[in-house]
Design an enzyme around this catalytic site. Structure first.
Site, PDB file in Angstrom:
ATOM      1  N   TYR A   1      57.153  29.993  44.222  1.00 55.52           N
ATOM      2  CA  TYR A   1      58.561  30.295  43.981  1.00 55.52           C
ATOM      3  C   TYR A   1      59.131  31.103  45.131  1.00 55.52           C
ATOM      4  O   TYR A   1      58.432  31.951  45.694  1.00 55.52           O
ATOM      5  CB  TYR A   1      58.717  31.096  42.684  1.00 55.52           C
ATOM      6  CG  TYR A   1      58.349  30.298  41.460  1.00 55.52           C
ATOM      7  CD1 TYR A   1      59.327  29.665  40.711  1.00 55.52           C
ATOM      8  CD2 TYR A   1      57.022  30.171  41.069  1.00 55.52           C
ATOM      9  CE1 TYR A   1      58.995  28.917  39.593  1.00 55.52           C
ATOM     10  CE2 TYR A   1      56.673  29.424  39.952  1.00 55.52           C
ATOM     11  CZ  TYR A   1      57.664  28.798  39.214  1.00 55.52           C
ATOM     12  OH  TYR A   1      57.340  28.059  38.115  1.00 55.52           O
ATOM     13  N   GLU A   2      60.409  30.890  45.446  1.00 55.43           N
ATOM     14  CA  GLU A   2      60.993  31.582  46.596  1.00 55.43           C
ATOM     15  C   GLU A   2      61.006  33.091  46.409  1.00 55.43           C
ATOM     16  O   GLU A   2      61.107  33.832  47.372  1.00 55.43           O
ATOM     17  CB  GLU A   2      62.402  31.058  46.909  1.00 55.43           C
ATOM     18  CG  GLU A   2      63.456  31.423  45.893  1.00 55.43           C
ATOM     19  CD  GLU A   2      64.840  30.893  46.271  1.00 55.43           C
ATOM     20  OE1 GLU A   2      64.956  30.107  47.216  1.00 55.43           O
ATOM     21  OE2 GLU A   2      65.806  31.271  45.596  1.00 55.43           O
ATOM     22  N   ALA A   3      60.866  33.558  45.185  1.00 59.89           N
ATOM     23  CA  ALA A   3      60.791  34.995  44.945  1.00 59.89           C
ATOM     24  C   ALA A   3      59.462  35.573  45.436  1.00 59.89           C
ATOM     25  O   ALA A   3      59.265  36.784  45.402  1.00 59.89           O
ATOM     26  CB  ALA A   3      60.978  35.296  43.463  1.00 59.89           C
ATOM     27  N   GLY A   4      58.553  34.726  45.880  1.00 54.44           N
ATOM     28  CA  GLY A   4      57.299  35.227  46.437  1.00 54.44           C
ATOM     29  C   GLY A   4      56.117  35.107  45.488  1.00 54.44           C
ATOM     30  O   GLY A   4      55.099  35.763  45.672  1.00 54.44           O
TER      31      GLY A   4
END
Lengths: 257, 300, 300, 257
Positions: free
Chosen positions: D52-55
């Site tokens: 996920y782009e949130a890491g």
């Protein structure tokens, strides 16, 4: 007081410790710089903040670290980060007040050679190289150097400039755009050298009992002296006691010379 | 799918003559057992990259594995010179490529990030730049001033020692982080050596502690005490005595060869090596526990 | 020396009209209480920078604090549009400067690292580059190909919410890290808000968990539930109901103003705000514990 | 089987899931892409790795996340890193096989507009902007798009190219040096579009019961069809059951249209 005996290392270490200001963030190496910082913390600079190139911030070592990556630096530290972060977020960003430097040669303009004696590609003596010092010299606000005062250590020009002092003069360093202030003080066993307005190292202080002639004899160029040459404050028994009994009880770094 | 195999199998499969190898770890977690296995398997013409070659590369150079060194500091940390490496360089028998620590780490960061280069501010030091054509400059497009650059480093194999990993290669590290993460992401193939192989649930209980994700890992090897004479935070101490001893052993090649015969060729693997160190050394390097404060992720 | 003060004091002292402010946190740890305090203190002409402005900047824009937005995604995450911000941009009443997420984060990374810019590989998308003169190019000095660049961002103030901090500002974070570290190092002044102020020994028991060191922190504020309606991992849940409700509240300015009157101007501080949410909301956002596996640093 | 009823979202989601390969590393957004990935994991691709782009890497959510930064993605994940790291070490480095994209407009060459309708500086409708999609479109090995088939969503040319398809043709994209392969498949409620050798989107498959005429009516340019237009495999009750009973029991994403 003047009857105290001490080694050259103790003398340099104590004088270097006095240069540190309370609250300074110091990029510390092992050995004498580590001892100087801890001495300053125990005397006039209790808020000194020590950071290590291994990525350790606010170490509280329970023992004297042999290497810069000793586990005792980590247990109880306030922060640990990667090497990339310590060099970029701390040093390159301008968060480091003081760096300590050392090398085989220091020249007239405070340039340092820790790389090679002789030709770079056909080394006569191959030295360890930069490690972190090239960037410490470039980016710390102030740099201090401790080194024994010997002619071969103070040539007029280094064989190789590993870490920048003032190059051929202060203006030349400034033209590079490097953010740091360069070497501010060189502490030797004879006295203290500081850059003049052009970045040339001159004698500004002598330790008690040392002479300008001794300095001249042990420097590789015709070193000038400041108009007024101070005498450094004598080493105190409090300083010696902290060094010997608390910081380096086995004399790992302070014994000898 | 489990990636677990023996260290010997991992070295056999992933390290080839002529490869560029990065044995990671700044003072901490240096994978000595992997270096010894590479020596045992007789790899040749390797390019060895590390900020501080440390004793691991001194030993590999002494054993004839290396053609070239890429480095930023060749010392025996806390002791002095790295005698074999220095001798080989002075004799012109070992190629080298040299950076500052930050230059070296920036090369890994560029490699890890998939960038062709990393910029670094000018540090005013002229001579390394003059002597290494890989250190270049670009103009900052905002101020017009120049910054230095170093090119991405992409080792063929990165070997990363960690405290604990699961069978998929998800690896957790604490203590000095050095360049472990950057080296792993920069490398084409990653070998993880771990003090402990743990259940996935241990890793998943603390995802922020995972430094290296399994998805970039090729092999996971269970190698307790892999780092000796370097150390693993919380598991055993650095063997400073050995670092001091090596300074004497490496004074001449006969004693180095005897040491290699006894401690590398004379043992089968890391377990035998550790056993051979004996109970006194084990006791000297033992460390009492000191635990991190609890952390609650919440059961969402 | 303790840096502890109230959030009102920290905002009073460090945030001035016209400043560039970065309220950090990607979905997680968004310091809403700080945004509300800025509104209460009536700051004007701020440049608000965040990857995702989220409701915190929608509210600050609605309250008239902002002159300009620097961002990479203006949505109500998981819900839809960010109505106030969008309306003000469409009406030409709000200046903006726009990047991709990676462009935005790279600006912070450059700022944090003291670099003038960061390079990014080309992504083939032409139009943002055409419309934002801050997105430029340099030639990679190795391949001769061009890479994109973004300039360093140096907010005047970065506000970073964390799980726990000591009085010196050493701050530990777990869960989604977003751009907390980069924003802190990039900013001139850093304000830490923390769910808990803990003894230094708690921090020192787990130094790898420290994301932000005290030495770059100016003020430390004890603000439990600071992040609501965002969340703090392990402490309380994201208030998805509020994110959905805001979509309705923000449909017209009257209901926005009523909301601000009641929930920002009508309360003294974060503690009163949380109290006012009431026991049902508290219960809805409560989270059961799930602890990380122990980690042993060793007593060296 | 052919008598099953399903929504357009369910149809797209199921067809997108089938595109994923076991072992793929997927950069996931919330909503339909998240559901498609989880459906694939529960059917033919158990080793799918979701980041996920949130890491967040390897999430194991216990509930359906509303936002891309939901705490349920973190608890039980195998790794969490910073946004800088997820975009640089994963996406830019080439560690992402698949990205999902979406936008208000998708044009003839698969370019995407998620930024603005009208003039950029005087927006008629201001959309959310790139977020992570500009780099996902540039750097993921393969990109998939799910979107309802409507004329306004498929203009001949986007008002603004937020994320690159093939620009004005495959050669133009290749000349930029962007590492990723660009959009590989666009799944709509009518069928499947794929780029031809020049990067122009053409119809390659129709869902059961849908026609080329419907596609032409709902596309903003004269869309061509492949020589052979397949019919997609019918939606199965197993797929629907997983979606409805396990993945989105409240119908947050799958209800309606």
């Amino acid at each position: 007081m003047s009857e105290l005996t001490y080694t050259a290392s103790e003398l340099m270490c104590i004088n270097a410790a006095r240069l540190l200001r309370d609250g300074d963030v110091v990029f510390v190496g092992v050995g004498l710089p580590n001892l100087a910082c801890n001495l300053a913390r125990r005397t006039h600079a209790p808020s000194l903040q020590m950071i290590y190139e291994a990525g350790v911030i606010g170490a509280r070592p329970n023992r004297l670290p042999l290497s810069i990556g000793d586990p005792t630096l980590v247990s109880g530290a306030s922060s640990v980060c990667s090497m990339f972060d310590i060099f970029s977020l701390y040093l390159q960003r301008g968060n480091v007040d003081v760096g300590f430097l050392g090398g085989a040669q220091i020249d007239r303009f405070g340039n340092i050679n820790a790389t090679v004696i002789g030709d770079y590609h056909k080394p006569k003596v191959r030295l360890p190289g930069s490690g972190g010092s090239q960037e410490i010299a470039g980016w710390a606000n102030r740099c201090y150097i401790m080194t024994p005062h010997q002619k071969r250590r103070f040539p007029e020009k280094c064989d190789f400039i590993t870490s920048a002092g003032f190059l051929n003069g202060r203006a030349e360093r400034e033209a590079t755009g490097a953010r740091g202030g360069g070497p501010l003080v060189i502490v030797t066993n004879l006295g203290i050298l500081e850059p003049d307005e052009n970045g040339e190292l001159i004698l500004t202080a002598l330790h008690p009992g040392c002479t300008y002639d001794q300095v001249k004899e042990n420097t590789g160029w015709a070193i000038r002296a400041a108009e007024t040459v101070r005498t450094t404050e004598p080493v105190t028994d409090v300083e010696l006691k902290i060094l010997r009994e608390e910081l380096d009880p086995d004399g790992a770094y302070l014994k000898g010379s | 799918m489990s990636k677990i195999c023996s260290l010997a199998e991992a070295i056999q499969q992933f390290i080839h003559d002529g490869d560029t190898v990065f044995c990671a770890g700044f003072t901490h977690l240096i994978p000595f057992a992997a270096g010894h296995e590479i020596i045992r398997q007789g790899r040749k013409n390797l390019t060895l990259a590390r900020a501080t070659p440390d004793l691991i590369y001194d030993q590999m150079v002494a054993a004839g594995c290396a053609k070239k060194l890429v480095f930023s500091y060749i010392g025996n940390p806390g002791v002095g010179s790295l005698r074999i490496v220095r001798e080989e360089m002075e004799a012109g028998r070992l190629e080298w490529e040299e950076y500052s620590h930050f230059g070296m780490i920036s090369r890994l960061q560029a490699g890890a990030a998939g960038l062709p280069f990393m910029p670094m501010n000018q540090n005013a030091a002229p001579d390394l730049e003059k002597n290494n054509p890989n250190i270049r400059r670009v103009k900052d497009p905002y101020s017009g001033r120049e910054v230095l650059t170093v090119p991405a480093l992409h080792p063929d194999v990165g070997i990363i020692h960690v405290q604990r990993a699961d069978k998929n290669g998800n690896a957790q590290v604490w203590g000095i982080l050095g360049e472990q993460k950057e080296a792993a992401f920069a490398s084409k193939d990653v070998i993880i050596t771990a003090e402990e192989i743990v259940d996935e649930d241990v890793i998943r209980s603390d995802p922020n502690r995972t430094l290296i994700p399994g998805l970039i890992v090729k092999a996971v090897c269970h190698v307790p005490h892999c780092a000796h004479p370097s150390y693993t935070q919380g598991y055993y101490d650095r063997d400073n005595v050995f670092y001091l001893n090596w300074d004497k052993i490496s004074e001449n090649r006969d004693s180095v060869n005897s040491w290699l015969d006894e401690w590398v060729f004379g043992v089968k693997n890391a377990a035998e090596y550790w056993e051979k160190l004996g109970p006194e050394t084990h006791a000297r390097l033992a460390v009492k526990p000191r635990y991190a404060a609890p952390v609650n992720y919440g059961d969402y």
